[in-house]
Design an enzyme around this catalytic site. Structure first.
Site, short mmCIF file in Angstrom:
data_model
loop_
_atom_site.label_atom_id
_atom_site.label_comp_id
_atom_site.label_asym_id
_atom_site.label_seq_id
_atom_site.Cartn_x
_atom_site.Cartn_y
_atom_site.Cartn_z
CG ASP A 59 -99.71 -9.63 30.22
OD1 ASP A 59 -99.27 -9.12 31.69
OD2 ASP A 59 -98.98 -10.66 29.61
CB THR A 123 -87.12 -2.36 45.54
OG1 THR A 123 -85.90 -3.23 45.77
CG2 THR A 123 -87.57 -2.43 43.78
CG ASP A 124 -84.11 -1.47 49.10
OD1 ASP A 124 -84.63 -2.46 48.89
OD2 ASP A 124 -82.76 -1.82 50.32
CD GLU A 125 -82.83 -5.30 45.33
OE1 GLU A 125 -82.17 -5.26 44.19
OE2 GLU A 125 -83.54 -6.23 45.39
CE1 TYR A 150 -87.62 -6.03 40.47
CE2 TYR A 150 -85.52 -5.87 42.26
CZ TYR A 150 -86.66 -5.71 42.49
OH TYR A 150 -87.80 -5.70 43.20
CB SER A 151 -82.85 -1.72 40.88
OG SER A 151 -81.30 -2.01 40.30
CB SER A 153 -87.53 -2.79 34.87
OG SER A 153 -87.76 -3.84 36.04
CE LYS A 154 -91.15 -2.74 41.67
NZ LYS A 154 -92.00 -2.94 41.55
NE ARG A 214 -78.54 -7.28 48.66
CZ ARG A 214 -77.64 -6.84 48.49
NH1 ARG A 214 -77.05 -6.88 49.26
NH2 ARG A 214 -77.68 -7.20 47.44
P1 NAD Z 1 -92.92 -11.82 43.08
O1 NAD Z 1 -92.13 -12.96 42.23
O2 NAD Z 1 -93.59 -13.49 44.29
O3 NAD Z 1 -94.34 -12.13 42.65
C1 NAD Z 1 -94.44 -11.25 41.34
C2 NAD Z 1 -96.21 -11.31 41.35
O4 NAD Z 1 -96.30 -10.87 40.22
C3 NAD Z 1 -96.10 -12.87 41.26
O5 NAD Z 1 -97.59 -13.12 41.66
C4 NAD Z 1 -96.70 -13.41 39.44
O6 NAD Z 1 -97.54 -13.93 38.94
C5 NAD Z 1 -97.26 -11.36 39.13
N1 NAD Z 1 -96.86 -10.69 37.58
C6 NAD Z 1 -96.10 -10.29 37.57
N2 NAD Z 1 -95.55 -10.49 36.20
C7 NAD Z 1 -97.03 -10.36 35.78
C8 NAD Z 1 -98.00 -9.86 35.35
N3 NAD Z 1 -97.24 -9.39 33.86
N4 NAD Z 1 -98.81 -9.64 34.83
C9 NAD Z 1 -99.10 -9.68 36.40
N5 NAD Z 1 -99.05 -10.03 37.36
C10 NAD Z 1 -97.13 -10.71 37.10
O7 NAD Z 1 -92.43 -11.17 43.44
P2 NAD Z 1 -92.37 -9.91 45.61
O8 NAD Z 1 -91.70 -10.14 46.47
O9 NAD Z 1 -94.14 -10.72 46.24
O10 NAD Z 1 -92.54 -8.78 45.65
C11 NAD Z 1 -94.24 -8.18 45.25
C12 NAD Z 1 -93.54 -6.71 44.56
O11 NAD Z 1 -92.83 -5.59 45.90
C13 NAD Z 1 -92.59 -6.35 43.49
O12 NAD Z 1 -93.12 -5.09 42.66
C14 NAD Z 1 -91.47 -6.26 44.21
O13 NAD Z 1 -90.50 -4.66 43.18
C15 NAD Z 1 -91.37 -5.52 45.52
N6 NAD Z 1 -90.67 -5.78 46.32
C16 NAD Z 1 -90.54 -7.08 46.48
C17 NAD Z 1 -89.49 -6.96 47.77
C18 NAD Z 1 -88.85 -8.05 47.89
O14 NAD Z 1 -87.92 -8.60 49.32
N7 NAD Z 1 -89.05 -9.64 47.71
C19 NAD Z 1 -88.64 -6.16 48.36
C20 NAD Z 1 -88.77 -4.42 48.73
C21 NAD Z 1 -90.36 -4.41 47.23
P1 TYD Z 2 -81.43 -12.25 47.00
O1 TYD Z 2 -82.79 -12.95 48.61
O2 TYD Z 2 -81.85 -12.63 45.99
O3 TYD Z 2 -82.16 -11.45 47.53
P2 TYD Z 2 -81.59 -9.08 46.79
O4 TYD Z 2 -80.89 -9.60 45.07
O5 TYD Z 2 -82.90 -8.43 46.17
O6 TYD Z 2 -80.89 -8.42 47.00
O7 TYD Z 2 -80.23 -12.29 47.94
C1 TYD Z 2 -80.18 -11.55 48.98
C2 TYD Z 2 -78.43 -10.94 49.27
O8 TYD Z 2 -78.28 -12.75 49.76
C3 TYD Z 2 -78.24 -10.63 48.15
O9 TYD Z 2 -76.65 -10.24 48.47
C4 TYD Z 2 -77.42 -11.96 47.98
C5 TYD Z 2 -77.68 -13.24 48.31
N1 TYD Z 2 -77.76 -14.56 48.22
C6 TYD Z 2 -76.63 -14.99 48.10
O10 TYD Z 2 -75.34 -14.81 49.08
N2 TYD Z 2 -76.92 -17.00 47.84
C7 TYD Z 2 -78.15 -16.84 47.39
O11 TYD Z 2 -78.04 -18.74 47.11
C8 TYD Z 2 -78.87 -15.88 47.25
C9 TYD Z 2 -80.42 -16.50 46.00
C10 TYD Z 2 -78.51 -14.99 47.51
#
Ligand code: NAD
Ligand code: TYD
Length: 336
Positions: A59, A123-125, A150-151, A153-154, A214
């Site tokens: 963790d 993230t861009d969020e 989420y955004s 905390s990021k 998005r």
């Molecule tokens: P994800 O939720 O798929 O994976 C997160 C991973 O972190 C998991 O393997 C989980 O087990 C691990 N994790 C969570 N809490 C933990 C802890 N306390 N200690 C150790 N491991 C822990 O996320 P993702 O979509 O792969 O995103 C990865 C990173 O990229 C994140 O920081 C997210 O903010 C960032 N990000 C994601 C996106 C996207 O579109 N998914 C876009 C931009 C940035």
């Molecule tokens: P998501 O994949 O949850 O990513 P984020 O919220 O981080 O952008 O959602 C992408 C976009 O799609 C967002 O505008 C919310 C929308 N969305 C739906 O319309 N239906 C769904 O079932 C989900 C999960 C998201």
């Protein structure tokens, strides 16, 4: 080089581990992951016997475990986070704990171990939302204005990372990337949910009016961007990463998925909107292009086609994720 990767069992982290071991076979990776609901070691099945790859379940909020595991690492690449906006609305405090406190623990450990680089994945969020039908885009100079837990905390974690550079001289870089999609995407996010629902003969839920926008990026393009930043990026700097050159509303992307999968619009189901739903994200990725020579290789059409094909050929993966059975894999593989 020895990389300490956090969250390597998640969606982007596991794509990064695959990418890195292939691209830099001389390096070694230690994947430090708690294996929350989003962590899935099945994503890494084909590298688990690679002598350059090690997994430690831990963790990032546990200072002793982090300190022990980070020993001897040259570079930290920090993906681990709670990452799903909808879940953050239900349980914000977990997001503060993991994303803010966990990042602080890693930063302290990175300082103690004098790592050469701490790269923080964000993230861009964090920038909040842009209005529809505008030319506005997020840049490296856009002020932070997060809306979801989420955004927010990021954003907190980004500020901490910068503070460790300004205050203690920790050699950091940050990337703020747009929405990723591709293989191993957890099927609660829009693309994998849509694709797997259609493969199961179900409808695709579209939130609100479906006109939310998005900026989509194929996950391997994100991994290449991180590689560019690690090799050529300037210490202390933040890079924005995005994939689109035009706005495409959610419902239009869903229609692209329907067409590619031979379905019609009767498979769309408009559902209740998300509270505080950000209208539009658009990323100006010209700085990383200009300074580091990075650009996306996949268009939304080519990336979607690849992604759909991946889900079609990896049915057992997503069926096990959707049923929760993937969690048994760890027990079988590592707890016997
Ligand atoms: P994800 O939720 O798929 O994976 C997160 C991973 O972190 C998991 O393997 C989980 O087990 C691990 N994790 C969570 N809490 C933990 C802890 N306390 N200690 C150790 N491991 C822990 O996320 P993702 O979509 O792969 O995103 C990865 C990173 O990229 C994140 O920081 C997210 O903010 C960032 N990000 C994601 C996106 C996207 O579109 N998914 C876009 C931009 C940035
Ligand atoms: P998501 O994949 O949850 O990513 P984020 O919220 O981080 O952008 O959602 C992408 C976009 O799609 C967002 O505008 C919310 C929308 N969305 C739906 O319309 N239906 C769904 O079932 C989900 C999960 C998201």
């Amino acid at each position: 080089m020895k990389l300490f990767v956090t969250g390597g069992a998640g969606f982007i982290g596991s794509n990064f581990v695959h990418y890195w071991l292939k691209k830099h076979p001389e390096d070694s990776i230690l994947n430090f992951d708690k294996l929350t609901y989003a962590g899935n070691l099945e994503n890494l099945k084909d590298v688990e016997t690679n002598p350059h790859y090690t997994f430690i379940q831990g963790d990032i909020c546990d200072p002793e475990a982090v300190h022990r595991a980070m020993q001897g690492s040259d570079v930290v690449v920090h993906f681990a986070a709670e990452s799903h906006v909808d879940r953050s609305i239900l349980d914000p405090s977990l997001f503060v704990k993991t994303n803010v406190e966990g990042t602080a623990v890693l930063l302290n450990s990175a300082l103690e171990h004098k790592v050469q680089r701490f790269h923080h994945i964000s993230t861009d969020e964090v920038f909040g939302a842009l209005p529809l039908n505008s030319e506005l885009m997020f840049t490296e100079h856009t002020a932070y204005h997060p809306h979801s837990p989420y955004s927010a905390s990021k954003a907190g974690s980004d500020h901490l990372v910068r503070a460790y550079f300004d205050t203690y001289g920790l050699p950091i870089t940050i990337s703020n990337c747009s929405n990723n999609y591709g293989p191993f995407h957890f099927p609660e996010k829009l693309f994998p949910l849509a694709i797997t629902n259609l493969l199961e003969g179900k409808k695709v839920p579209v939130y609100g009016d479906g006109l939310y926008v998005r900026d989509w990026l194929y996950v391997e393009d994100h991994c290449r961007a991180i590689d560019c930043i690690l090799s050529k990026g300037e210490i202390g700097k933040t890079y924005l990463i995005g994939g689109m050159s035009q706005d495409i509303p959610n419902v239009e992307i869903v229609k692209k998925i329907l067409t590619l999968m031979g379905k019609d619009e009767s498979s769309i189901e408009y559902v209740k909107d998300r509270p505080g739903h950000d209208r539009r994200y658009a990323v100006d990725w010209s700085m990383i292009h200009r300074e580091l020579g990075w650009e996306p290789t996949e268009s939304i059409d080519s990336g979607l086609a690849k992604t759909i094909e991946w889900f079609q050929t990896n049915e057992s993966w997503w069926k096990r994720v959707k049923s929760g059975a993937y969690q048994e894999y760890y027990k079988k593989q590592y707890e016997t």
